[in-house]
Write an enzyme that holds these catalytic residues in place. Structure first.
Site, short mmCIF file in Angstrom:
data_model
loop_
_atom_site.label_atom_id
_atom_site.label_comp_id
_atom_site.label_asym_id
_atom_site.label_seq_id
_atom_site.Cartn_x
_atom_site.Cartn_y
_atom_site.Cartn_z
CD GLU A 92 -3.21 -1.01 1.96
OE1 GLU A 92 -3.17 -0.21 2.90
OE2 GLU A 92 -4.20 -1.74 1.70
CD GLU B 297 -4.23 -5.51 2.80
OE1 GLU B 297 -5.11 -4.68 3.13
OE2 GLU B 297 -3.04 -5.42 3.16
#
Ligand SMILES: *[C@@H]1O[C@H](CO)[C@@H](O)[C@H](O)[C@H]1NC(C)=O
Ligand SMILES: *[C@@H]1O[C@H](CO)[C@@H](O)[C@H](O)[C@H]1NC(C)=O
Length: 428
Positions: free
Chosen positions: A248, A360
């Site tokens: 991320e 995710e």
């Protein structure tokens, strides 16, 4: 649908400024405020309502070309062509935006086994002492037992094993692994490999070290490459290791410069001898599947290559949650992400010959999340030519009371799954 599209196009053209999009750049779509014309040699092509792209070809009309209407075209059927323009013969065939006729099962489906990332914040501050191994021998949850259960009872075949960079080096910036700490992490990696599943090494640092961005004021690309050289050297002979270059990235000032940092990691991994394994390339905006194209990550990462110039086994890493703010913190889900994220992404991937992996995703164990997650899973299965699969967030050291818990409950020799896993995330 077609009529709406054409009217919308006309409006854009009336308002259009004269900057031009690059080859393969976006040139229109709902929510698009950028250039609506393409550089010479390419033509603006409607892939879906949300995404028009400049594809190779000679522009013969001032309006975007509609190659197909994916949502109304039966798989394997003929695409519906608009009458505004005919695709030039040199343009790619319309089939790049069709649904695949025979999508196979998703290649990789599983769950995150969290714990070694505990203590990591979104500013890349990962307190080494905050890491909590999800293994019984280190007073954590039975991550090894969970993974065995997921493989045997649920048909999962991949686990993502998040870990903080600071833990691996015991807070020393650079590439030297701390043997004590790495031995603990390796125990989880070996427990994963022992199940026969693939295992993602996820460096969970948000493109940062203690608040500073890699290659853009923080660690140098050489320091970033060095940690990957060390990790890849250790696992070079393990076919089932997948290298998750970075968890991320977000608020990256220059996405092309970030692409160079990712390139440094890829080169380091391959040159360490891990020549064939999957490597996951992460974009900006917390690797949002929805922003991947619009915010430049797709273009910046599309030029990352193996040392031999190929793109073999280089796969884009994308995340997507189903709650109202895509944060993965709310119990209720509000979207299946298909129109806003998965459909534009799969069209782009297909037209560019690339693949992505959703490492995710998740939601609460609630009725709304079961509904939307099952729709998302079905869509991903239908597009398994370009989507490798999904990895739920999360099990490992999360308690069953955690809002996004996918942690199974053990009672005697029986494991009971979280409702969302049972509903449709588990292939079996
Ligand atoms: C490795 O990390 C441990 C903490 O887990 C620390 O006590 C030890 O001094 C470190 N080893 C080296 C060589 O720095
Ligand atoms: C795109 O990235 C920039 C730079 O990181 C960021 O400021 C902006 O908010 C992002 N845009 C979107 C739509 O996420």
């Amino acid at each position: 649908m077609q009529t709406v599209l054409l009217l919308t196009c006309a409006t854009w053209y009336a308002l259009s400024v004269h900057a031009q999009s690059s080859l393969y750049g976006q040139c229109g779509g709902i929510g698009w405020a950028g250039a609506t014309t393409c550089v010479s040699g390419s033509v603006c092509t409607v892939l879906n309502d949300y995404y028009y792209q400049c594809l190779p070809g000679a522009a013969s009309a001032s309006n975007p070309i509609t190659t197909s209407a994916p949502t109304t075209t039966p798989a394997g059927g003929s695409p519906v062509s608009s009458s505004t323009a005919s695709a030039p013969s040199s343009a790619p065939s319309a089939s790049c935006s069709d649904l695949p006729t025979n999508p196979g099962p998703l290649r990789l489906v599983g769950v995150n086994i969290a714990g070694f990332d505990f203590g990591c914040s979104t500013d890349g501050t990962c307190t080494a002492s905050g890491a909590w191994p999800p293994l019984l021998q280190y007073y954590g949850a039975d991550g090894a037992g969970q993974m065995q259960h997921f493989v045997e009872d649920d048909g999962y075949n991949v686990f993502r094993l998040p870990v903080g960079w600071q833990f691996l080096t015991n807070n020393v910036l650079g590439g030297d692994l701390n043997e004590t700490n790495v031995a603990e992490y390796d125990a989880l990696v070996q427990a994963c490999l022992a199940t026969g599943a693939s295992c993602i090494i996820d460096l969970h640092n948000y493109a940062r070290w203690d608040g500073e961005i890699i290659g853009q004021g923080g660690p140098t690309n050489e320091q970033f490459a060095a940690i990957w050289t060390s990790i890849a050297t250790k696992y070079a002979s393990e076919d089932k290791i997948i290298f998750g270059v970075m968890n991320e990235p977000h608020d990256i000032p220059d996405i092309d410069t970030w692409g160079q940092s990712v390139q440094a990691a890829v080169t380091a991994i391959r040159q360490a001898g891990a020549t064939t394994q999957l490597i996951l390339l992460p974009g900006n905006d917390y690797t949002s599947a929805e922003e991947f194209i619009s915010n430049g990550s797709a273009d910046a990462l599309n030029v990352v290559t193996n040392p031999d110039g190929s793109i073999t086994n280089l796969v884009f890493d994308v995340h997507k949650y189903l709650d109202s703010d895509n944060s993965g913190t709310n119990a209720e889900c509000v979207t299946n992400n298909i129109d806003d994220a998965w459909e534009p992404l799969t069209q782009w991937l297909r037209c560019n010959g690339r693949q992505a992996f959703n490492t995710e995703t998740g939601g609460g164990n609630t009725a709304s999340c079961e509904t939307y997650m099952c729709q998302q899973v079905t869509y991903q299965q239908q597009n398994s030519d370009v989507l490798l699969g999904y990895v739920g967030w999360a099990a490992g050291n999360f308690m069953n009371t955690y809002v996004l818990s996918e942690t199974p409950t053990e009672s005697g020799s029986t494991w009971t799954d979280a409702a969302l896993v049972s509903a449709c995330m588990a292939p079996k």
